[in-house]
Write an enzyme that holds these catalytic residues in place. Structure first.
Site: not given
Ligand code: BES
Ligand code: ZN
Ligand code: ZN
Length: 471
Positions: A247, A321
């Protein structure tokens, strides 16, 4: 700060300050209207007028709806917390707003200062709520239930707010054991060796570069004659650096909150067990830290998940996920549930779609969504449906594996994430499953409603309300 319910006339209660709600139309007829007019108080929603000498704090409300009363209590508690008054009293006029008032004071008055050398001290000790009615015992039940739910929400906030060097997957395990002991729950933990045996290679890959071992936590609340069984699954990324798809610095700050799904699920089972609900509850948490390192999982890796579905990793920042894929698979094989709900700070796209305040709800059953929305809307939490469709589903196609972990197009990211999870939901569970994306609603840097800086405890109030009304 204690909130107490008293079966008394307001005038018979001794307190430093009287809090009074006023609507616009009531100002002119009020005995204090001269001072109120002088002060320019128009009783706008959330405005306040403090008559110190008289010992009255007026709070403006648009009307007596729960939303407005909750928000007025937040304004009141914020002012009172910075004053030196020890006790306040107010009349509960609209009976159906008792929960909102309790929430306004407890959630609006919440602050997290565990890491401050000098915590903000507040003199405010007691908040007396006066109800003078024959139906006191019924109201008292509502009151006690609201206190349990509000305190469970604060419990969730407290653990989400903990710094990532203190709260890692293993300390989350310790916390879960403690909750189990305090609340009489069963607690099973699968450490990495057990996760290997379960073939949970998607979840394991995400945590591989962390110095803290990943763990799956399974808490059970089992009442005598449960009406229904529900499995609650939570994303517990104690830190999400993005992994090798690192990030940017500004997006990394606040990523301690990527465990909010897990902490929310802990708050839900805490509330349900204290409310002594007739619902069997299983909380499954994937506790993992997404870091970088020589052994980190990589874009281009192909992972074989627990359910044998192969996953092409195209972005290591879409890690939630992967963890949920394995935990959902494990949860479905371990417990035969009537409902399966998962909670995750899953996508920034959910905030783009619905705004920062609303939880995105996805699933196949419109009936279940509708049913849940009723419970959510009465709880003060905001929800919005994000619809699946077959066109978005195609965007998860992979050339080399069964599915890609990211969509090939930049739009509809919250839905494609939900549809990725759908791949791991068994046929017989499709209509019983709901996915909640709490990326926006779980954490805030600017206060709104009864949420202060930091974690909000998203999910706890609405799920508690849903569980309370299960038949
Ligand atoms: N934990 C983040 C999602 C998130 C973003 C939560 C902002 C709260 C605030 C998640 O793991 C993530 O990084 N998702 C990516 C997915 C993308 C790579 C497909 C995102 O949203 O950018
Ligand atoms: Zn991520
Ligand atoms: Zn994440």
């Amino acid at each position: 700060m204690n909130v107490l319910l008293l079966n008394k006339n307001i005038s018979d209660i001794k307190a430093d300050i009287l809090v009074e709600f006023l609507t616009k139309n009531e100002v002119e007829n009020h005995s204090e209207h001269k001072i109120l007019n002088k002060a320019g108080f128009k009783a706008e929603q959330d405005s306040t007028c403090f008559l110190y000498e008289k010992g009255i704090l007026f709070c403006g409300v648009e009307n007596l709806d729960s939303e407005n009363l909750r928000s007025a209590c937040v304004s009141a508690v914020k002012i009172l917390k910075t004053s030196s008054y020890k006790s306040i009293k107010l009349s509960v006029i609209a009976n159906n707003s008792l929960s909102a008032i309790v929430e306004g004071f407890i959630l609006g008055g919440y602050s997290f200062d565990d890491y401050k050398s000098e915590p903000n001290k507040t003199a405010l000790k007691n908040i007396y709520l006066a109800v003078n009615t024959l139906k006191f015992s019924k109201l008292e039940k509502t009151f006690k239930e609201s206190l349990i739910v509000a305190n469970a929400t604060c419990f969730t906030r407290d653990i989400v707010n903990m710094a990532p060097q203190e709260l890692n997957p293993q300390t989350l395990v310790t916390l879960a054991y403690k909750l189990a002991e305090d609340n009489g729950l069963k607690c099973d933990v699968l450490q990495e060796d057990a996760l290997e045996k379960e073939n949970m290679h998607a979840m394991l890959a995400v945590g591989r570069a962390s110095v803290h071992g990943s763990a799956l936590i399974h808490l059970t609340y089992k009442p005598k004659n449960p009406k229904k069984v529900i499995s609650l699954v939570g994303k517990g990324l104690t830190y999400d650096s993005g992994g090798l798809s690192l990030k940017v610095p500004t997006s990394m700050v606040t990523m301690k909150m990527d465990k909010a799904g897990a902490c929310g699920v802990l708050g839900m089972i805490k509330a349900a067990s204290e409310l002594k609900l007739d619902v069997e509850i299983h909380a499954f948490i994937g506790a993992v830290e997404n870091m970088v390192g020589g052994n980190a999982y990589k874009p281009d890796d192909v992972l074989v998940s627990r359910s044998k579905t192969t996953i092409e990793v195209r972005n290591t920042d879409a890690e939630g996920r992967l963890v949920l894929a394995d935990v959902l698979s494990y949860a479905q094989d371990t417990v035969k549930a009537d409902y399966l709900f998962d909670f995750a700070t899953l996508t920034g796209a959910c905030m783009v779609a619905l705004g920062e305040y609303t939880t995105g709800v996805m699933g196949h059953s419109n009936k279940l969504k509708h049913h849940f929305f009723e419970a959510a809307n009465n709880s003060g939490e905001l929800v919005g449906a994000l619809p699946f469709n077959r066109h978005l589903k195609k965007l998860l196609k992979s050339e080399i594996a069964d599915i890609s972990n990211v969509s090939s197009r930049p739009y509809g990211g919250a839905i494609t994430a939900g549809m990725f999870l759908d791949k791991f939901i068994n046929e017989d569970m499709k209509e019983k499953w709901l996915h909640f994306d709490i990326a926006g609603s779980a954490y805030t840097e600017t206060p709104w409603d009864c949420n202060v800086y930091g974690a909000t405890g998203a999910g706890v109030r609405m799920v508690s309300n849903f569980l309370k009304n299960i038949e």
